[in-house]
Design a protein around this motif. Structure first.
Motif, PDB file in Angstrom:
ATOM      1  N   ARG A   1      16.012   1.417 -22.550  1.00 25.94           N
ATOM      2  CA  ARG A   1      16.546   0.872 -23.843  1.00 25.94           C
ATOM      3  C   ARG A   1      17.539   0.194 -23.135  1.00 25.94           C
ATOM      4  NH1 ARG A   1      16.476   6.009 -25.837  1.00 25.94           N
ATOM      5  NH2 ARG A   1      15.535   6.649 -26.989  1.00 25.94           N
ATOM      6  N   GLY A   2      16.845  -0.231 -21.907  1.00 26.98           N
ATOM      7  CA  GLY A   2      18.228  -1.794 -21.388  1.00 26.98           C
ATOM      8  C   GLY A   2      19.151  -1.302 -20.867  1.00 26.98           C
ATOM      9  N   SER A   3      18.562   0.099 -20.383  1.00 28.83           N
ATOM     10  CA  SER A   3      20.380   0.407 -20.064  1.00 28.83           C
ATOM     11  C   SER A   3      20.435   2.056 -18.797  1.00 28.83           C
ATOM     12  CB  SER A   3      20.697   1.649 -21.157  1.00 28.83           C
ATOM     13  OG  SER A   3      20.868   1.110 -22.405  1.00 28.83           O
ATOM     14  N   LEU A   4      19.934   1.438 -17.570  1.00 30.11           N
ATOM     15  CA  LEU A   4      19.386   2.196 -16.593  1.00 30.11           C
ATOM     16  C   LEU A   4      19.905   2.825 -16.336  1.00 30.11           C
ATOM     17  CD1 LEU A   4      17.861   2.834 -14.415  1.00 30.11           C
ATOM     18  CD2 LEU A   4      18.540   1.073 -12.970  1.00 30.11           C
ATOM     19  N   TYR A   5      22.087   2.428 -16.713  1.00 29.69           N
ATOM     20  CA  TYR A   5      23.300   2.966 -15.879  1.00 29.69           C
ATOM     21  C   TYR A   5      23.044   4.474 -16.895  1.00 29.69           C
ATOM     22  CZ  TYR A   5      25.102   1.700 -20.557  1.00 29.69           C
ATOM     23  OH  TYR A   5      25.330   1.406 -22.337  1.00 29.69           O
ATOM     24  N   ALA A   6      22.369   4.123 -18.190  1.00 31.70           N
ATOM     25  CA  ALA A   6      22.629   5.596 -19.022  1.00 31.70           C
ATOM     26  C   ALA A   6      21.798   6.474 -18.347  1.00 31.70           C
ATOM     27  CB  ALA A   6      22.468   5.151 -20.747  1.00 31.70           C
ATOM     28  N   VAL A   7      20.551   5.719 -17.532  1.00 32.96           N
ATOM     29  CA  VAL A   7      19.111   7.211 -17.697  1.00 32.96           C
ATOM     30  C   VAL A   7      18.916   7.547 -16.463  1.00 32.96           C
ATOM     31  CG1 VAL A   7      18.058   7.259 -19.819  1.00 32.96           C
ATOM     32  CG2 VAL A   7      17.707   5.122 -18.124  1.00 32.96           C
ATOM     33  N   ASN A   8      19.586   6.341 -15.371  1.00 33.12           N
ATOM     34  CA  ASN A   8      19.530   6.650 -13.772  1.00 33.12           C
ATOM     35  C   ASN A   8      19.903   8.087 -13.590  1.00 33.12           C
ATOM     36  OD1 ASN A   8      19.019   5.087 -11.689  1.00 33.12           O
ATOM     37  ND2 ASN A   8      20.896   4.947 -10.797  1.00 33.12           N
ATOM     38  N   ASP A   9      19.973   8.644 -13.747  1.00 33.00           N
ATOM     39  CA  ASP A   9      20.118  10.219 -13.258  1.00 33.00           C
ATOM     40  C   ASP A   9      18.661  11.180 -13.309  1.00 33.00           C
ATOM     41  OD1 ASP A   9      23.069  10.226 -12.285  1.00 33.00           O
ATOM     42  OD2 ASP A   9      23.447  11.396 -14.074  1.00 33.00           O
TER      43      ASP A   9
ATOM     44  N   ARG B   1      21.191  -0.873 -25.779  1.00 32.54           N
ATOM     45  CA  ARG B   1      21.330  -1.299 -27.626  1.00 32.54           C
ATOM     46  C   ARG B   1      22.214  -1.487 -28.696  1.00 32.54           C
ATOM     47  NH1 ARG B   1      15.049  -1.438 -25.766  1.00 32.54           N
ATOM     48  NH2 ARG B   1      15.071  -2.894 -24.843  1.00 32.54           N
TER      49      ARG B   1
ATOM     50  N   TYR C   1      23.542   4.055 -25.231  1.00 38.96           N
ATOM     51  CA  TYR C   1      23.050   2.573 -24.730  1.00 38.96           C
ATOM     52  C   TYR C   1      23.382   1.163 -25.103  1.00 38.96           C
ATOM     53  CZ  TYR C   1      19.093   6.073 -23.962  1.00 38.96           C
ATOM     54  OH  TYR C   1      18.658   7.406 -23.540  1.00 38.96           O
TER      55      TYR C   1
ATOM     56  N   GLY D   1      23.929  -3.723 -18.576  1.00 39.05           N
ATOM     57  CA  GLY D   1      23.141  -2.340 -18.984  1.00 39.05           C
ATOM     58  C   GLY D   1      22.027  -2.126 -18.037  1.00 39.05           C
ATOM     59  N   LYS D   2      21.551  -2.874 -17.220  1.00 42.22           N
ATOM     60  CA  LYS D   2      20.226  -2.844 -16.392  1.00 42.22           C
ATOM     61  C   LYS D   2      20.427  -2.359 -15.309  1.00 42.22           C
ATOM     62  CE  LYS D   2      17.722  -5.885 -18.931  1.00 42.22           C
ATOM     63  NZ  LYS D   2      16.167  -6.906 -19.246  1.00 42.22           N
ATOM     64  N   SER D   3      21.211  -2.356 -14.325  1.00 44.56           N
ATOM     65  CA  SER D   3      21.844  -1.877 -12.936  1.00 44.56           C
ATOM     66  C   SER D   3      22.201  -0.254 -13.209  1.00 44.56           C
ATOM     67  CB  SER D   3      22.457  -2.440 -12.186  1.00 44.56           C
ATOM     68  OG  SER D   3      21.987  -4.032 -12.583  1.00 44.56           O
ATOM     69  N   VAL D   4      22.786   0.282 -11.840  1.00 45.68           N
ATOM     70  CA  VAL D   4      22.777   1.038 -12.209  1.00 45.68           C
ATOM     71  C   VAL D   4      24.683   1.609 -11.958  1.00 45.68           C
ATOM     72  CG1 VAL D   4      21.026   2.631 -10.578  1.00 45.68           C
ATOM     73  CG2 VAL D   4      23.276   1.173  -9.266  1.00 45.68           C
ATOM     74  N   VAL D   5      25.311   2.329 -11.969  1.00 48.15           N
ATOM     75  CA  VAL D   5      26.671   2.334 -12.805  1.00 48.15           C
ATOM     76  C   VAL D   5      27.636   1.793 -11.600  1.00 48.15           C
ATOM     77  CG1 VAL D   5      28.863   4.046 -12.926  1.00 48.15           C
ATOM     78  CG2 VAL D   5      26.712   5.001 -13.849  1.00 48.15           C
TER      79      VAL D   5
ATOM     80  N   GLU E   1      10.935  -0.831 -19.988  1.00 53.71           N
ATOM     81  CA  GLU E   1      12.012  -1.423 -20.263  1.00 53.71           C
ATOM     82  C   GLU E   1      12.231  -0.982 -21.961  1.00 53.71           C
ATOM     83  OE1 GLU E   1      13.880  -3.638 -18.641  1.00 53.71           O
ATOM     84  OE2 GLU E   1      15.401  -3.768 -20.799  1.00 53.71           O
ATOM     85  N   ASN E   2      11.234  -0.252 -22.235  1.00 54.16           N
ATOM     86  CA  ASN E   2      12.239   0.148 -23.704  1.00 54.16           C
ATOM     87  C   ASN E   2      12.463   2.037 -23.595  1.00 54.16           C
ATOM     88  OD1 ASN E   2      11.685  -1.514 -26.802  1.00 54.16           O
ATOM     89  ND2 ASN E   2       9.801  -2.187 -24.780  1.00 54.16           N
TER      90      ASN E   2
ATOM     91  N   THR F   1      13.574  10.941 -20.251  1.00 54.88           N
ATOM     92  CA  THR F   1      13.655  11.724 -21.823  1.00 54.88           C
ATOM     93  C   THR F   1      13.286  10.599 -22.909  1.00 54.88           C
ATOM     94  OG1 THR F   1      13.522  14.301 -20.833  1.00 54.88           O
ATOM     95  CG2 THR F   1      13.325  13.677 -23.263  1.00 54.88           C
TER      96      THR F   1
ATOM     97  N   LYS G   1      20.961  13.686 -30.583  1.00 51.43           N
ATOM     98  CA  LYS G   1      22.195  13.352 -30.612  1.00 51.43           C
ATOM     99  C   LYS G   1      22.387  13.711 -31.422  1.00 51.43           C
ATOM    100  CE  LYS G   1      22.699   8.273 -30.926  1.00 51.43           C
ATOM    101  NZ  LYS G   1      23.407   8.157 -30.471  1.00 51.43           N
TER     102      LYS G   1
END
Lengths: 228, 145
Positions: A20-28, B53, B51, B93-97, A16-17, A36, A134
């Motif tokens: 960062r609660g943002s699966l969409y950002a790292v799903n690829d 957060r 992200y 934000g916890k799901s796919v796009v 989860e950390n 990473t 960044k």
């Protein structure tokens, strides 16, 4: 003996950390089985694949993690430097070894050392070589220019067209498309340093690289032999 | 002395009017902040940039942050509204796009309804409460002086 026992709850918290609660950002990356994290820390994921129309959408129910913490080891490329660069010519070099043999660490050091006198471009697809967050590289890659998160095929195009490199560094070539990209680069007169997960090389790859460095995994990073 | 005390009472009525208005104003602002935040997250989801957060740290207003931190006791929201909004914020934000875009769109619709309602109440009760506060205050002053 005080052993730390990791349970499913710990795995969930780390995962989860890491995303960062943002699966969409790292799903690829998740689809390819890793994330990473800051500082180039790569977390390999083990869980259930979610498929739709035969295509993997994401990974769920993560049950175990493999955490790799990258670091610089200065001086390990000194031995290779004179082999790779002779009479001002930089030879195409491939590092050959099994996983966990220090290929990426050696490649990073080669990039750092050669960037002092040559224009080096790193194509860092998995962000392991430079650990760039960044725009800042957390690992020492010297004066290298770094393309992050771009696949090798696109990266080669970008680099050759826009960055006029003398040396191109990229990690873990895999698949024909990546090999074709590297081939195109070499044919374009750019020297290439790369690595491959293997214990032996096909003739096709051998013909592309005039220096082939075989590494040991015990201890990691030890040079077994150099073929020229 | 009597005049002075009545003047203070009249003033207090006016202040109460302002407090009531502030309650509705804060409520309206909170919903519009939430909409702004969710729209920003939706933009990030589409472009896969930052992200949640990080967006939350920059775009999240103090009141929105209080809801996530479960410190919303002083907010102009009911317990049910806090629970509902908190659930939206904790799961964004916890799901796919593709799924995430739909989810945010649904949440935006829900919060937009709250915002419309809050805006209407502010226009009606908020503005009126200031006027009423002063009128009652003046009336008390005139009647008792």
């Amino acid at each position: 003996m005080n052993l730390l026992t990791v349970d499913q709850c710990d795995v969930d918290i780390i995962y989860e950390n890491a995303i960062r609660g943002s699966l969409y950002a790292v799903n690829d990356d998740v689809k390819r089985g890793f994330i990473t994290f800051d500082g180039g820390i790569r977390i390999g994921l083990c869980g259930e694949g979610v498929y739709e129309c035969g295509e993997m959408q994401t990974m769920k129910n993560i049950n175990s993690l493999v955490i790799r913490v990258p670091h610089n080891v200065y001086g390990i490329a000194d031995e290779l430097k004179s082999v790779i660069k002779k009479d001002g010519v930089i030879k195409n070099t491939i590092l050959v070894a099994k996983p966990f043999s220090g290929k990426t660490t050696l490649l990073r050091e080669l990039a750092r050392v050669f960037s002092a006198n040559n224009k080096v471009v790193i194509i860092d697809e998995k962000n392991e070589l430079s650990a760039t967050t960044k725009g800042v590289s957390y690992l020492d890659v010297g004066e290298s220019n770094v393309l992050v998160g771009i696949n090798k095929t696109d990266g080669v195009e970008f680099a050759i067209r826009n960055l006029s490199p003398e040396v191109l560094v990229t990690d873990e070539i895999y698949g024909e498309r990546a090999e074709d990209g590297i081939k195109r680069c070499i044919e374009g007169g750019v020297s290439v340093f790369t690595s491959i997960h293997s214990s032996s090389l096909s003739d096709r790859i051998k013909n592309l690289f005039s220096v082939r460095v075989y590494l040991s995994d015990d201890p990691p990073g030890r040079i077994l032999r150099i073929e020229e | 002395m009597r005049v002075f005390l009545l003047a203070v009472v009249a003033l207090c009525c006016g202040v109460i009017g302002f407090k009531v208005r502030d309650y509705y104003k804060r409520r309206k602002k909170l919903f519009s902040d939430l909409i702004k935040f969710l729209k920003k997250v939706k933009e990030e989801v589409c472009l896969k940039k930052n992200y949640v957060r990080e967006v939350f740290d920059v775009e999240g207003s103090e009141d929105v942050k209080k809801i996530v931190a479960n410190e919303g006791a002083d907010l102009p929201l009911s317990k049910e509204e806090i629970r509902e909004i908190r659930e939206i914020l904790l799961n964004v934000g916890k799901s796919v796009v593709d799924y995430e875009e739909e989810k945010i769109e649904d949440s935006l619709l829900k919060i937009k309804r709250y915002e419309d309602d809050a805006s209407k109440k502010y226009d009606q009760k908020g503005v009126l409460s200031v006027k009423m506060g002063f009128l009652v205050g003046i009336a008390i002053f005139i009647l008792l002086v």
